[in-house]
Design an enzyme around this catalytic site. Structure first.
Site, PDB file in Angstrom:
ATOM      1  N   LYS A 123       0.838  -1.206   0.000  1.00  0.00           N
ATOM      2  CA  LYS A 123       0.000   0.000   0.000  1.00  0.00           C
ATOM      3  C   LYS A 123       0.866   1.246   0.000  1.00  0.00           C
ATOM      4  CE  LYS A 123      -2.743  -1.196   3.770  1.00  0.00           C
ATOM      5  NZ  LYS A 123      -3.764  -2.179   4.021  1.00  0.00           N
ATOM      6  N   ARG A 124       2.020   1.134   0.640  1.00  0.00           N
ATOM      7  CA  ARG A 124       2.875   2.312   0.801  1.00  0.00           C
ATOM      8  C   ARG A 124       3.767   2.572  -0.407  1.00  0.00           C
ATOM      9  NH1 ARG A 124       1.604   0.085   5.335  1.00  0.00           N
ATOM     10  NH2 ARG A 124       2.889  -1.698   4.837  1.00  0.00           N
TER      11      ARG A 124
END
Ligand code: GLU
Ligand code: ZN
Length: 503
Positions: A271-272
């Site tokens: 996600k990052r």
């Protein structure tokens, strides 16, 4: 290929509103949506916002906005897809879990009363110590069932001590088998699925409870979600059985776990990871249909020899039974190339309109009043085949709107650094001045003739003209560009270049 299921399909997309939407999440939303639309079923949009510490209203708004931008419409959800100001749409409202707390409380109480769940008084320290000991002894290290069958006296003693208690679900002592729509039959042995917490000591219900309870109450028939959630499925199936016995659920849904999406270096796309943020694609000017086309290929394929298709074609063809279990690789270059194809598929008017946000402030580096719509509409057809993402458009057409073309020393040196560009430009200027400005062919002949006088082919002769007028060495067809920019501006810019060359 699976046949259309006999029960009307009800799928759900149920993100938690934390952070920015990412492409993995969009892929999940897309596969659910495509399956709903393919089967004529129902797309339920539910917000899993039971973690007040991590959830945010901003992220909730972004989720809705992203779904709308992508065109992934929902039939039931916390707001109307068309943006009209209703609280919720659908017979199972509310669709935000934070507004459904009483329901979960009721279910938890009934699970406790029926013996499907029990209070667990173990402290974290006790759990940790026993887990470490089990590990050291080479035994399974999950919850050991300590509080499963406490006597009334033991319970009272714990209560008297003031021990906080969580609610744990009692897993049956039997293997759980289910047929994953993507992976086929999966069997999980009871020693691998210990009793698990469903309500915190403070009364807050956990994902492990609220997610399957809502799937049951909302009569979800197909749970399509990422592979990372595969391990929760046996627990949810056991919970479902309890919910059926209590009358909360009618049937256990089918489960399909979508393959991991891998990023750089064969690692799971996180996600990052900046590549994972949906907003980046939107800001760069991906078309929703281009991005969705690409994302649909992460675990699925349209056909052996076609990977560009429209959304209606995707809906027509998409079946979860055809999803591949192997990890999918996220390939930015491929995403861009598919997007470029979709840009070419736009009708010219739609293309011109789609680009406008990038040509008007605040994206552009000229004042909004310097944007010239007529010039843009004239040049747009020449630009449509040359951009990969819509934001590429500014560099291609900025010469039309800037007072002076971009200052690019490298391009200047490349075009003006050899031969006698001043002599060439002087001749070209004179011939352009006399040319027919309603005909790009006449402008081309002017530069061609100037080149001939100086022993230069057209390509070499037009390079200094291009840099003088557009500031760049590459760009859209030059003579159409000059015609659209107009005679006065073109000659003024050539004069400025000559002044610079002879200074
Ligand atoms: N809210 C959960 C998540 O975003 C949903 C998981 C599921 O689809 O069951 O991870
Ligand atoms: Zn316990």
């Amino acid at each position: 290929m699976a046949n259309t299921p006999s029960v009307p399909v009800r799928v759900r997309f149920c993100p938690s509103p934390t952070g920015n939407p990412h492409v993995g999440l969009v892929r999940t939303a897309l596969f659910n949506w495509a399956y709903a639309r393919h089967t004529g079923g129902t797309m339920v949009f539910r917000i899993e916002d039971t973690d007040a510490a991590r959830d945010s209203e901003e992220s909730y708004d972004q989720l809705l906005d992203s779904m709308r931008w992508l065109g992934l419409d929902w039939d039931e959800g916390p707001a109307a897809y068309d943006g009209s100001s209703v609280e919720a749409v659908g017979p199972h409202a509310p669709y935000r879990q934070s507004q459904r707390m009483d329901l979960y409380k009721d279910v938890a109480e009934k699970l406790l009363a029926a013996g499907h769940a029990y209070h667990c008084y173990c402290s974290t320290e006790e759990l940790d110590a026993r887990r470490d000991a089990a590990r050291a002894a080479g035994k399974p290290s999950g919850y050991d069932g300590h509080c499963r069958d406490l006597t009334a006296d033991q319970k009272q003693a714990y209560e008297a001590e003031g021990r906080p208690a969580i609610v744990r679900f009692r897993m049956p002592d039997e293997a759980i088998t289910f047929t994953d729509l993507v992976r086929g039959e999966i069997t999980v042995l009871p020693e691998n699925v210990p009793d698990y917490g469903i309500v915190r000591a403070n009364g807050a219900p956990l994902y492990t409870l609220v997610n399957p309870v809502d799937d049951a109450l909302m009569e979800i028939t197909h749970v399509l979600r990422g592979e990372d959630l595969l391990s929760s499925t046996p627990r949810q199936i056991a919970l479902y059985r309890a919910l059926i016995s209590l009358g909360f659920a009618k049937a256990i849904p089918a489960f399909g776990h979508l393959p991991y999406v891998m990023g750089e270096g064969n690692k799971k796309l996180s996600k990052r990871d900046p590549q994972a943020s949906l907003n980046i694609y939107r800001e760069r000017g991906f078309l929703p249909e281009g991005l969705l086309n690409y994302l649909s290929l992460l675990g699925w394929s349209f056909s052996a020899d076609q990977d560009i298709f429209t959304i209606p074609e995707l809906i027509e063809k998409f079946d979860v039974a055809d999803v591949n279990a192997n990890p999918a690789r996220f390939d930015l270059k491929k995403a861009e190339s598919i997007n470029a194809d979709h840009i070419r598929l736009l009708d010219p008017k739609a293309f011109a309109e789609a680009c406008e946000p990038w040509l008007t402030a605040p994206h552009a580096n000229w004042a909004p009043e310097d944007f010239d719509r007529a010039a843009w509409e004239a040049i747009a057809p020449h630009a449509q085949t040359r951009v990969t993402v819509l934001s590429d458009i500014t560099a291609n057409v900025d010469f039309l709107f800037l007072k002076t073309p971009v200052e690019d020393e490298a391009s200047w040196t490349k075009a003006m650094g050899k031969g006698d560009p001043a002599a060439l430009l002087t001749t070209a200027r004179a011939k352009l001045e006399a040319a027919d400005w309603s005909d790009p062919e006449s402008l081309k002949n002017a530069v061609l003739a100037a080149g001939e006088e100086h022993g230069l082919k057209l390509g070499k002769a037009q390079a200094p003209v291009r840099v003088a007028v557009t500031g760049r060495t590459v760009g859209l067809p030059l003579f159409e560009s000059l015609e659209i920019l107009g005679k006065d501006k073109t000659l003024t810019r050539i004069d400025a270049a000559l002044a610079k060359l002879t200074a």
